[in-house]
Design an enzyme around this catalytic site. Sequence first.
Site, PDB file in Angstrom:
ATOM      1  N   HIS A  20       0.964  -1.161  -0.263  1.00  0.00           N
ATOM      2  CA  HIS A  20       0.014   0.413   0.014  1.00  0.00           C
ATOM      3  C   HIS A  20       0.629   1.100   0.079  1.00  0.00           C
ATOM      4  CE1 HIS A  20      -2.788  -3.204   1.794  1.00  0.00           C
ATOM      5  NE2 HIS A  20      -3.004  -3.343   0.532  1.00  0.00           N
ATOM      6  N   HIS A  60      -0.685 -10.736  -5.413  1.00  0.00           N
ATOM      7  CA  HIS A  60       1.023 -10.542  -4.667  1.00  0.00           C
ATOM      8  C   HIS A  60       1.996 -11.556  -5.887  1.00  0.00           C
ATOM      9  CE1 HIS A  60      -0.696  -7.505  -2.340  1.00  0.00           C
ATOM     10  NE2 HIS A  60      -1.003  -8.569  -0.969  1.00  0.00           N
ATOM     11  N   HIS A  93      -9.173  -1.990  -4.782  1.00  0.00           N
ATOM     12  CA  HIS A  93      -7.759  -1.951  -3.635  1.00  0.00           C
ATOM     13  C   HIS A  93      -6.930  -3.725  -5.127  1.00  0.00           C
ATOM     14  CE1 HIS A  93      -5.673  -2.868  -0.433  1.00  0.00           C
ATOM     15  NE2 HIS A  93      -5.793  -3.812  -0.711  1.00  0.00           N
TER      16      HIS A  93
END
Length: 306
Positions: free
Chosen positions: A79, A265, A238
């Site tokens: 983030h 990821h 997101h």
Amino acid sequence: MIFQRTVKEMVKTTGVGLHSGNKVTLTIKPAPVNTGIVLVRTDLTPSVAIAAKADQVRETTMCTALVNDEGVRISTIEHLFAALAGLGIDNATIEVDAPEIPIMDGSASPWVFLLQSVGIQEQSAAKKYLRIKRPVRVEDGDKWAELRPFKGFRVDFAIDFNHPEIARSQQHMVMDFSSSAFVRDISRARTFGFMRDIEYLRANNLALGGSMENAVVLDEYRVLNPDGLRYEDEFVKHKILDAFGDLYVAGHAIVGEFRAFKTGHALNNQLVRALLAEQDAWELVSFEKEEEVPVSFAVPAGAVLA
């Protein structure tokens, strides 16, 4: 010429570690040209620095973690890195007194606010971009991610969750990146999780800092957060936010199109590694003239440039 950028001055904040539940202090400092993003564990003696590079990403379960050869780790970088990428910051030293970056509110918005509050400093060297010359693709079952040539930075991203609340939302998004679009449309999207998973994680001493203050939490049927969603399509947004952060360990802003289906990821990092390994698939470029610069990479929104 488009120049490299760093933060104008030091800035410090505190938050909670997602997995430990402990207080974490993080400091962002200006760094010289061509430094890149370097993270420093200040809770260790001596302190340990880890450069944010694709081959240092060695853990991708539930987050992106940098781990050096001695096993020193810094987790949950994505983030913060999304905010650095979104605001075009090339060089910074990030000091943290814990093995994880604080989760803040589960989005990139607090990091954007922090960075914009101190301003962005243009530096004396040309900014380098990683331009895609030919497609590179990675797959894992029905999941896939690829980078393709494009003048600018475009994202074409789809998720596929079999959950009534997520299914009601838009699960596919195409956006042409700009700093203002990132801040407005992506940066506030929070991480999300399912109550059944959170209960399991806490039973295993994980996600001890997770709460509705820093995540969208769902049961089998609905969103449990009293205030609901920040965007109607917060879930796919997101995932795009995560991808921005994960791709930034390439070391440079990417000029190209990122297309993905159900990626996370692990696959994001595999894509960056595959790209860097195929040296004929990309080139580093600078833009001498303002008119040469793709609109995606104009001066960041809210930047204070000196």
